[in-house]
Structures are given as C-alpha cells and as structure tokens.
Write an enzyme that holds these catalytic residues in place. Structure first.
Site: not given
Ligand code: ADP
Ligand code: MG
Length: 391
Positions: A126, A128, A130-131, A164, A176
């Site tokens: 979280g 940023g 992009s996990s 996603e 991402d």
C-alpha cells in the site's frame, strides 16, 4: 537470499518436503513520471525496483491449490472445482493467485492437479510500489514457465491487468504490470500505453537515487476516487468526440483541440483533461532530457507533475504537498512529486547521489516534528523484472 531461505523453510513446514521446488521473484515498481495517464493513452516511465515478492512453488497430488503468505500466516486451500465459484472482488489476498489460475485455466490450461504456493515480500504494502501487481505477475510467470505456456511479456502484463480488474475490483491501467514484467537493471521503461510499444531509458544510479518517502497514509485504489477519476476521463472523451472527433483516449487530443472545445466539459472534467494532456508532454520531455543526461531540467518536470496532480487531478493530500515542499528546499533534490494513485502513499524524490544521506535525515526530522510519527524511507535501486531464481 535470507528471505528466500526462510521462505523455503516455511513452505516445507506448511506443505511437507518436495523435490520439485522452484523459486520465482517479481519486483515492485516506482514511476518516475507519467501519472494517471496509463489509462488515458499516454506515455509512462516506470522502473522495477530491488524489492520483490518471492514465490516458492511445488506441484501437489491433490485436486486443489494451497496458498500461504508470511504476511498473513494461515494456509488457504481452494479446490479446482471451487475455483470457478470464487467470487471476484472478495477481499482475500489469495484472490490474486486464484484469479491467475482460473484465468489461465479458462484460456489455455487443463487443470489436472494443483500446486502449493508460499509468498514472502520485501515490498511495503500500500505504499504505491504495486505489491498487488508483483503478486499477480509472479504467479503468471511461474505457472506459464512450469506449464510451458508461451506468453510474451506484454501478454503477461495484460493478463495481470485483467485479473486485478476482474478479481480485485480495481480497473487499473497496465503500467504496473508492464513495469514489473519488463523491468531491467539501471533502466526505466518508456511505455506507450496506447500500443504497448516500449523502450528502455538508461538511468545512471551513480548520478541520482530515487527515494520514496512514505506519508504513512494508507491508500486503497478501490475506495480512493481512482475509479471516479477514470470515469471522468471516459465521459470527457465521449463529450469531446461529439465536437467532431473520433478519438479513443484523452492523450489523443492536442492542447489546442482541448482549448477550443473545452466548454462541452464541466469544470471538473476540464481539470482532469488538462492534467492528462500536460502530463503526457512532461513525460515525453522528461525522457528526452534524461537521454541527454540533463537531470537538472528533468527534475523540474517532476515538480510540475506534482503541482498538476494536486491542482488539476486533485489526488494529492496535504501531507504529500508538505513533503514535496520540504524536499524541494533540501540541497541536491532535483525533483519531487507524489507517486501512484494518490490520497496517501509515497513521494518520489530524485536526489543527487552525494546528498542522499543528508536528504534522508532532514526529511525524516521534518516529518517527525510536523506529524509526530516516523516516516519510512525506501532508497530504490532500479532492478530486473520478474524472473526465476535458480537455486
Ligand atoms: P499496492 O500499491 O501495494 O499494490 P494494493 O492495495 O493494490 O497496494 O495491493 C495490496 C494487496 O496485495 C494486499 O492487500 C494483499 O491483498 C496483496 N499483497 C501484497 N503483498 C502481499 C503478500 N506479501 N502476501 C499476500 N498478499 C499480498
Ligand atoms: Mg496495487
């Protein structure tokens, strides 16, 4: 290697020993510039980083898949039959790997037996980086490798984006996923999101470091106004097209075309479009300057990007604005802006190598004094994209 050794041990502990163990890694990403234009047909310039999600995977002789993450603790099991019943947009973390399996199975892969998967991550969730894209793509890459399903890198990215959107309920752009699969050491990826053509841009880590400073405000794309921004952009294109155009994306319009016809848009839409068109030109300009080695001028565009995200796209928050202001007053900072969807997460700071340690000290001091808590700072080395780790 320590993360991997521990993960292998945890995997054997949860699922029993297996001789056919394979290990994969997918990095997180930063985005140098080109924010909120990956779904507007613009160019973006992300880069993979040296923080990754690791996956240890073994085949099992069950008719099910089992998932374990060191971030969550318990093992989740889903049978092949139930895979088709998983409700998209549920809030379980394993919806990402389950989504990959289901999508691959629907498209090209008859499911005969399951796999056991264990995950560990060095990407802060979280923030940023992009996990979620890393989690999705490490599974796409691992399964397509194991099952010998030939997927090109852009195809892998598109698959991840679809997952996603369908399973996690975020209608994200493709940046991402693209960055984490195509990433390369010491290179940013200049991606044309309209046709997925891409080019590597060398970034010299002997000159600048990319330092993320965390606002410690958690963002979530799902409830952060991200989907709202996207729909503003779609309606703007529709309205502008009624003026005699037939364009797909905002970035297909020139500034002149927009200025001439902007009255068909409400004020909020005008601001969104203005951001997208100017961000596109900043990104194209940034790439040119980086290629020329003019890092000082390139840095100024980052700050321009922040101002537009704050005033036109309205996705910043006071914490991020303050952090950018502070950064720009510190010696050796060439540019600073909020990064990612907005409403929290990190700023990205382009800092001359020799000023990095002073920068970290000064910014964490200022943060502590103003917000009465500690920030987290991530010095990001630009690294390789998704890959298998040969033990
Ligand atoms: P980010 O900006 O990091 O992508 P998101 O909210 O899009 O933030 O994705 C974070 C989600 O990804 C988490 O809520 C979780 O579902 C999943 N995730 C990230 N890291 C892990 C991990 N190590 N193990 C399991 N799930 C993870
Ligand atoms: Mg995400």
């Amino acid at each position: 290697m320590e993360t991997i050794d521990k993960l292998i041990e945890a995997h054997s502990g949860k699922f029993g020993p297996s001789g056919k163990l394979r290990v994969f890694a997918c990095p997180g990403r930063i985005n140098l510039i080109g924010e909120h234009i990956d779904y507007n047909g613009g160019h973006v310039l992300p880069a993979a980083v040296d923080k990754s999600i690791y996956l240890v995977i073994t085949p099992n002789d069950r008719k099910s898949f089992r998932f374990f993450s060191t971030a969550f603790g318990n093992v989740n099991e889903i049978s092949i039959n139930d895979l088709y019943k998983t409700s998209p947009a549920n809030n379980n973390w394993w919806i990402y790997p389950a989504g990959v399996i289901r999508t691959l199975a629907e498209d090209e892969w008859p499911l005969e037996h399951g796999y056991d998967m264990s995950f560990a991550s060095t990407i802060p969730v979280g923030s940023g980086m992009s996990s979620s894209a890393a989690l999705t793509e490490v599974v796409v890459f691992a399964l397509s490798t194991l099952l010998k399903i030939h997927l090109t890198l852009p195809h892998m990215a598109a698959l991840g984006q679809r997952i996603e959107t369908e399973f996690a309920g975020v209608s994200c752009g493709i940046m991402d996923q693209f960055a984490v699969v195509t990433g390369k050491r010491n290179c940013a990826v200049m991606l044309n999101t309209k046709n997925l053509e891409y080019e590597y841009v060398k970034v010299d880590s002997n000159v600048v470091h990319w330092i993320l400073v965390n606002s410690m405000v958690k963002h979530s794309l799902k409830d952060s106004g991200y989907n709202e921004r996207r729909s503003d952009c779609e309606t703007s294109v529709e309205k502008l097209n009624k003026c005699g155009f037939n364009r797909k994306y905002i970035c297909d319009f020139t500034m002149e075309e927009f200025e001439k016809n902007k009255e068909v848009l409400i004020e909020r839409e005008q601001k969104r479009v203005y951001h997208a068109i100017t961000e596109e030109s900043r990104t194209v300009q940034f790439e040119k300057l980086m290629k020329r080695g003019d890092y000082e001028s390139a840095g100024k565009l980052l700050t321009g990007s922040h101002e537009s995200l704050r005033d036109n796209y309205e996705v910043s928050i006071p914490e991020l604005d303050k952090m950018v202001e502070w950064a720009m007053s510190i010696e050796g900072v060439l540019g600073s802006r909020m990064m990612g969807g907005g409403f929290g997460g990190c700023t990205i700071n382009m800092v001359k190598k020799e000023n990095v340690s002073a920068f970290k000290e000064i910014i964490s001091d200022k943060f502590r004094k103003e917000f009465r808590k500690e920030t987290e700072i991530y010095d990001c080395v630009i690294g390789d994209g998704v890959r298998e780790i040969i033990l």
